[in-house]
Design a protein around this motif. Structure first.
Motif, PDB file in Angstrom:
ATOM      1  N   VAL A  26       0.833  -1.210   0.000  1.00 20.66           N
ATOM      2  CA  VAL A  26       0.000   0.000   0.000  1.00 20.66           C
ATOM      3  C   VAL A  26       0.866   1.257   0.000  1.00 20.66           C
ATOM      4  O   VAL A  26       0.592   2.220  -0.723  1.00 20.66           O
ATOM      5  CB  VAL A  26      -0.952   0.002   1.212  1.00 20.66           C
ATOM      6  N   LEU A  27       1.934   1.254   0.798  1.00 21.24           N
ATOM      7  CA  LEU A  27       2.794   2.430   0.909  1.00 21.24           C
ATOM      8  C   LEU A  27       3.615   2.664  -0.362  1.00 21.24           C
ATOM      9  O   LEU A  27       4.038   3.788  -0.631  1.00 21.24           O
ATOM     10  CB  LEU A  27       3.726   2.286   2.112  1.00 21.24           C
ATOM     11  N   LEU A  28       3.840   1.633  -1.152  1.00 20.70           N
ATOM     12  CA  LEU A  28       4.508   1.824  -2.436  1.00 20.70           C
ATOM     13  C   LEU A  28       3.592   2.543  -3.425  1.00 20.70           C
ATOM     14  O   LEU A  28       4.057   3.217  -4.341  1.00 20.70           O
ATOM     15  CB  LEU A  28       4.935   0.478  -3.037  1.00 20.70           C
ATOM     16  N   ILE A  29       2.293   2.411  -3.217  1.00 21.96           N
ATOM     17  CA  ILE A  29       1.304   3.031  -4.109  1.00 21.96           C
ATOM     18  C   ILE A  29       1.005   4.458  -3.687  1.00 21.96           C
ATOM     19  O   ILE A  29       0.949   5.373  -4.512  1.00 21.96           O
ATOM     20  CB  ILE A  29      -0.002   2.213  -4.106  1.00 21.96           C
ATOM     21  N   ASN A  30       0.840   4.666  -2.389  1.00 25.31           N
ATOM     22  CA  ASN A  30       0.373   5.968  -1.916  1.00 25.31           C
ATOM     23  C   ASN A  30       0.789   6.177  -0.468  1.00 25.31           C
ATOM     24  O   ASN A  30       0.615   5.290   0.364  1.00 25.31           O
ATOM     25  CB  ASN A  30      -1.161   6.031  -2.033  1.00 25.31           C
ATOM     26  N   ALA A  31       1.379   7.328  -0.154  1.00 28.68           N
ATOM     27  CA  ALA A  31       1.745   7.658   1.220  1.00 28.68           C
ATOM     28  C   ALA A  31       0.487   7.860   2.061  1.00 28.68           C
ATOM     29  O   ALA A  31      -0.563   8.254   1.547  1.00 28.68           O
ATOM     30  CB  ALA A  31       2.606   8.911   1.257  1.00 28.68           C
ATOM     31  N   ILE A  32       0.585   7.554   3.339  1.00 29.83           N
ATOM     32  CA  ILE A  32      -0.554   7.656   4.239  1.00 29.83           C
ATOM     33  C   ILE A  32      -0.251   8.663   5.337  1.00 29.83           C
ATOM     34  O   ILE A  32       0.783   8.591   5.997  1.00 29.83           O
ATOM     35  CB  ILE A  32      -0.882   6.293   4.871  1.00 29.83           C
ATOM     36  N   GLN A  33      -1.156   9.621   5.513  1.00 29.87           N
ATOM     37  CA  GLN A  33      -1.075  10.560   6.625  1.00 29.87           C
ATOM     38  C   GLN A  33      -1.789   9.934   7.824  1.00 29.87           C
ATOM     39  O   GLN A  33      -2.942   9.546   7.731  1.00 29.87           O
ATOM     40  CB  GLN A  33      -1.742  11.896   6.258  1.00 29.87           C
ATOM     41  N   ILE A  34      -1.080   9.825   8.921  1.00 27.04           N
ATOM     42  CA  ILE A  34      -1.630   9.169  10.099  1.00 27.04           C
ATOM     43  C   ILE A  34      -2.331  10.185  10.991  1.00 27.04           C
ATOM     44  O   ILE A  34      -1.745  11.204  11.369  1.00 27.04           O
ATOM     45  CB  ILE A  34      -0.519   8.471  10.907  1.00 27.04           C
ATOM     46  N   ASN A  35      -3.595   9.918  11.320  1.00 23.89           N
ATOM     47  CA  ASN A  35      -4.311  10.835  12.205  1.00 23.89           C
ATOM     48  C   ASN A  35      -4.248  10.350  13.652  1.00 23.89           C
ATOM     49  O   ASN A  35      -3.685   9.297  13.946  1.00 23.89           O
ATOM     50  CB  ASN A  35      -5.769  11.023  11.743  1.00 23.89           C
ATOM     51  N   LYS A  36      -4.845  11.115  14.543  1.00 23.12           N
ATOM     52  CA  LYS A  36      -4.683  10.859  15.970  1.00 23.12           C
ATOM     53  C   LYS A  36      -5.318   9.546  16.429  1.00 23.12           C
ATOM     54  O   LYS A  36      -4.925   8.995  17.460  1.00 23.12           O
ATOM     55  CB  LYS A  36      -5.256  12.014  16.789  1.00 23.12           C
ATOM     56  N   THR A  37      -6.297   9.018  15.662  1.00 17.17           N
ATOM     57  CA  THR A  37      -6.919   7.765  16.071  1.00 17.17           C
ATOM     58  C   THR A  37      -5.932   6.600  16.039  1.00 17.17           C
ATOM     59  O   THR A  37      -6.125   5.606  16.738  1.00 17.17           O
ATOM     60  CB  THR A  37      -8.124   7.423  15.177  1.00 17.17           C
ATOM     61  N   PHE A  38      -4.871   6.737  15.246  1.00 18.70           N
ATOM     62  CA  PHE A  38      -3.839   5.700  15.225  1.00 18.70           C
ATOM     63  C   PHE A  38      -3.201   5.569  16.606  1.00 18.70           C
ATOM     64  O   PHE A  38      -2.927   4.463  17.072  1.00 18.70           O
ATOM     65  CB  PHE A  38      -2.772   6.043  14.188  1.00 18.70           C
ATOM     66  N   PHE A  39      -2.948   6.713  17.256  1.00 17.88           N
ATOM     67  CA  PHE A  39      -2.275   6.728  18.557  1.00 17.88           C
ATOM     68  C   PHE A  39      -3.234   6.456  19.715  1.00 17.88           C
ATOM     69  O   PHE A  39      -2.830   5.895  20.736  1.00 17.88           O
ATOM     70  CB  PHE A  39      -1.590   8.075  18.782  1.00 17.88           C
TER      71      PHE A  39
END
Length: 311
Positions: A86-99
């Protein structure tokens, strides 16, 4: 013939999982459920159904290494292979719900599984109920937190489908999953015997590759559409569901005992490692972003895991 069983089983699992996913998304669209909840619950549970059916079937047939190895291998693959691609296709911005939700819940579930396995080398029926209880707590917390998020979330792209089609997809998907699991488990057991390797090796490689195909497909499609909430939510959510629901339900139906020692001495640590590595990757060197470089790191690490598994 064993490869034909495995291939046919995988095809039925993928098709059946896709039908069930369509059914779930159809209901979600009608109920106007947000993408965050869809990614972490509806999509995750639907794409975890192949793991569930295969693990239940393996446990009932007396193959605990396939039942547990399938889930552990799938969780490793979800992070190393699926997220890496997935990361090779498109970068992901991580929001606060990840943490606040995603990563902590994933690690709690992983550590709980680790403690259960290391303590006595099995998953009992009581431990299965504990895993299901944790899943219910997680879902309740997720829904409550989502209600507090004051953000306009776009509607699902999937068109609403009739309830007739919803239940049609549900019935066909369920039958395909069960038939596919029967062929896959039979082929995997015979293949391990013919190759002279443990069922654990086949479970964490061949079997988990096949049962992870729905996660890979749905996450790649979401990434191409730049639906980052669903792509990252689906991957992490599937890992949570694999442990709490798949192993929870499986061990309630049939306690998982006599597990291969290498699953507890090697594979479970790889699973914990792949879960933990996400945090430093998100924080360093660029905060709250996962991109191409991180994808390469995950893929390389995953193939290192495969190398040490098969040698």
């Amino acid at each position: 013939m064993n490869f034909l069983y495995i291939i046919a089983g995988l095809i039925l699992l993928v098709v059946g999982g896709n039908w069930l996913l369509k059914s779930a998304l159809g209901i979600s669209s009608r109920l106007k459920i947000s993408k965050i909840i869809v990614g972490l619950t509806v999509v995750s549970f639907a794409t975890s159904l192949p793991e569930l059916i295969v693990s239940v079937k393996a446990a009932l047939d007396g193959y605990p290494d396939i039942a547990i190895g399938n889930v552990v291998g799938s969780n490793i693959r979800n992070i190393g292979l699926v997220l890496g691609v997935v990361l090779l296709i498109n970068a992901i911005q991580i929001n606060k719900t990840f943490f606040t939700i995603d990563w902590p819940t994933k690690m709690i579930a992983s550590v709980v599984l680790f403690v259960f396995l290391i303590t006595d080398g099995k998953l009992s029926r009581i431990e299965g109920f504990i895993l299901i209880a944790l899943l219910i707590v997680f879902l309740i917390y997720l829904i409550k937190q989502n209600k507090k998020i004051d953000v306009a979330i776009p509607e699902l792209d999937e068109d609403a489908i009739s309830y007739m089609k919803v239940f049609g997809f549900l019935a066909l998907g369920g039958f395909a999953l069960w038939a596919g699991s029967d062929l896959l488990v039979k082929g995997a057991v015979n293949l391990a015997d013919n190759l002279g390797v443990s069922k654990r090796v086949i479970a964490v490689t061949v079997v988990s590759i096949g049962t992870s195909i729905p996660e890979l497909a749905s996450s790649v499609i979401a990434s191409i559409k730049k639906e980052n909430d669903i792509s990252i939510g689906n991957i992490i959510g599937s890992n949570i569901f694999n442990i709490l629901s798949v192993l929870g339900i499986t061990s309630i139906i049939k306690p998982i005992e006599q597990i291969d020692a290498q699953i507890m001495s090697q594979d479970i640590y790889w699973m914990l490692g792949f879960g933990f590595i996400l945090l430093p990757l998100v924080l360093l060197p660029k905060k709250h972003t996962l991109g191409f470089k991180e994808g390469i790191i995950l893929l390389i690490t995953y193939f290192v895991f495969i190398y040490f598994t098969i040698i």
